[in-house]
Design an enzyme around this catalytic site. Sequence first.
Site, PDB file in Angstrom:
ATOM      1  CD  GLN A  48      33.872  44.286  20.348  1.00 52.29           C
ATOM      2  OE1 GLN A  48      34.314  45.439  20.341  1.00 52.29           O
ATOM      3  NE2 GLN A  48      32.586  44.027  20.455  1.00 52.29           N
ATOM      4  N   GLY A  49      38.849  41.514  22.414  1.00 53.60           N
ATOM      5  CA  GLY A  49      40.159  41.706  23.028  1.00 53.60           C
ATOM      6  C   GLY A  49      40.145  42.418  24.364  1.00 53.60           C
ATOM      7  CG  LEU A  50      37.533  45.554  25.027  1.00 56.17           C
ATOM      8  CD1 LEU A  50      36.176  46.228  25.095  1.00 56.17           C
ATOM      9  CD2 LEU A  50      38.646  46.569  25.135  1.00 56.17           C
ATOM     10  N   GLY A  51      38.545  41.585  27.240  1.00 58.64           N
ATOM     11  CA  GLY A  51      38.729  40.642  28.345  1.00 58.64           C
ATOM     12  C   GLY A  51      40.198  40.277  28.497  1.00 58.64           C
ATOM     13  CE1 TYR A 109      39.759  33.969  32.656  1.00 57.23           C
ATOM     14  CE2 TYR A 109      38.048  32.320  32.406  1.00 57.23           C
ATOM     15  CZ  TYR A 109      38.449  33.586  32.773  1.00 57.23           C
ATOM     16  OH  TYR A 109      37.529  34.476  33.266  1.00 57.23           O
TER      17      TYR A 109
END
Length: 174
Positions: free
Chosen positions: A120-123, A154
């Site tokens: 969800q984009g949080l990482g 990554y």
Amino acid sequence: MPKWIKFFKKSSFIYLSSLSSIHYYKKIIYHAIDKDLTLIISNDININITELEVLCSLVGWVKRPPQKVKKAINTSLLNLTLSLHHRSQYKLIGFVRAISDNAFNATIWDMVIHPEYQSQGLGTILMKTIIQELRYLEIDTITLFADAKSIKFYNKLGFIPDPLNIKGMFWYPQ
């Protein structure tokens, strides 16, 4: 569209502080306009180790001795937690830390996002924040170790496996 992308598109973020002095407590807060929901990224080293280890176990990591986890946190250059504050309750949903020689190199460790909040984009937000803070400290080389499932994630952040065919080497007690 994942709910966090909508959340961030509707939010105005306030970057309240820089980590100009890493060893002093300062808080970084990204705050949404929504009164009921705040996403907090903090570098407070007073982390609830039990809550952190529960988070790590949710992604399948092996249980680690709490006193060693606390020691790792206390000796790291930078620790970032990602928490949700919703109706006066805090929930730890992410963590990452970096160790460093404080001049040239840093290695990122223990990047974890709660399974309910992955993809969800949080990482990405947590990783970009730690990279930004390491670059602010003029750290030029940032490394990390990743399992095979995480390499694409990554890569999107600019990390490349085995640059110039350099291989990491490990020594384990026999």
